[in-house]
Design an enzyme around this catalytic site. Sequence first.
Site, short mmCIF file in Angstrom:
data_model
loop_
_atom_site.label_atom_id
_atom_site.label_comp_id
_atom_site.label_asym_id
_atom_site.label_seq_id
_atom_site.Cartn_x
_atom_site.Cartn_y
_atom_site.Cartn_z
N ASP A 103 0.92 -1.20 -0.10
CA ASP A 103 -0.01 -0.05 -0.02
C ASP A 103 0.73 1.32 0.02
O ASP A 103 2.21 1.26 0.17
CB ASP A 103 -1.07 0.20 1.17
CG ASP A 103 -2.00 -1.11 1.17
OD1 ASP A 103 -2.34 -1.51 0.08
OD2 ASP A 103 -2.28 -1.40 2.31
N TYR A 134 6.00 -9.94 6.67
CA TYR A 134 6.02 -8.51 7.00
C TYR A 134 6.83 -8.35 8.48
O TYR A 134 6.74 -9.07 9.35
CB TYR A 134 4.57 -7.98 6.97
CG TYR A 134 4.01 -7.74 5.54
CD1 TYR A 134 4.28 -6.45 5.18
CD2 TYR A 134 3.25 -8.53 5.10
CE1 TYR A 134 3.57 -6.18 3.96
CE2 TYR A 134 2.65 -8.33 3.66
CZ TYR A 134 2.86 -7.26 3.06
OH TYR A 134 2.40 -6.97 2.01
#
Length: 260
Positions: free
Chosen positions: A51, A109
Amino acid sequence: MRLALGLSYRGGAYRGWQSQPDGLTVQDRVEEALARFADRPVRTVCAGRTDAGVHALNQVVHLDTEIEREPFSWVRGTNRYLPPDIAVQWCRPVDAAFHARNSARGRRYAYLLLESPVRPAIEAGAVGWVFRPLDATPMREAAAHLIGEHDFSAFRSAECQAASPVKNLRRIEIVRCGAYWRFEFEASAFLHHMVRNLMGCLLAVGQGVRAPQWLAEVLAAGDRRRAAPTFAPDGLYFLGPQYDANLDLPERTPAFDWLP
């Protein structure tokens, strides 16, 4: 010929990975640089669409080309045309059946967080920030409720386009390094905003606003409104996909040594 490339980038200046009409995305910059190096249009497929504001240490893409060059020529040649906050780290020829997204068996992540009374300056845009003290013990207790295969509807964004909210969250590791915290997440795949929504909840527990059991209740309810607000993107890093060992693709880049 199909090639796999590993990329590192700072996401603060871009509207995410995926190409947009205004061209202000990482994919747009990468494909522009590849086209200049190859002297023809190049399309890429990535392992994970990050994002706006989210960084990557080992984003993997694949592309098809008829140009025969040494792998490192693609690295040096493409980097010549990329901005300073994006770099190709490696290049490998791969089988035509390889797919950067579909061949991945997992993704990782990390969220890098500063705990300090004063907001970050040197690290601005590269770390998240909290000024209230955190306690690792309740956060780890809360994280244990999330491990395994669950319906993570409570932690997906309204814009999430995933076919199913069921994901297998394999690992959450929480480590303190001085004033910094590193939260690492490993799963089969992630929903849109899933890590940032989990971070908001874990921090609410770590600051004593919520009890660890609350996170289990939010997970079971499957209602986004029951969870904490989405946390900032600044400290979120896509560590990269995980592939079968026989593909022999790098899972680390030098930037991994930069994280605490």
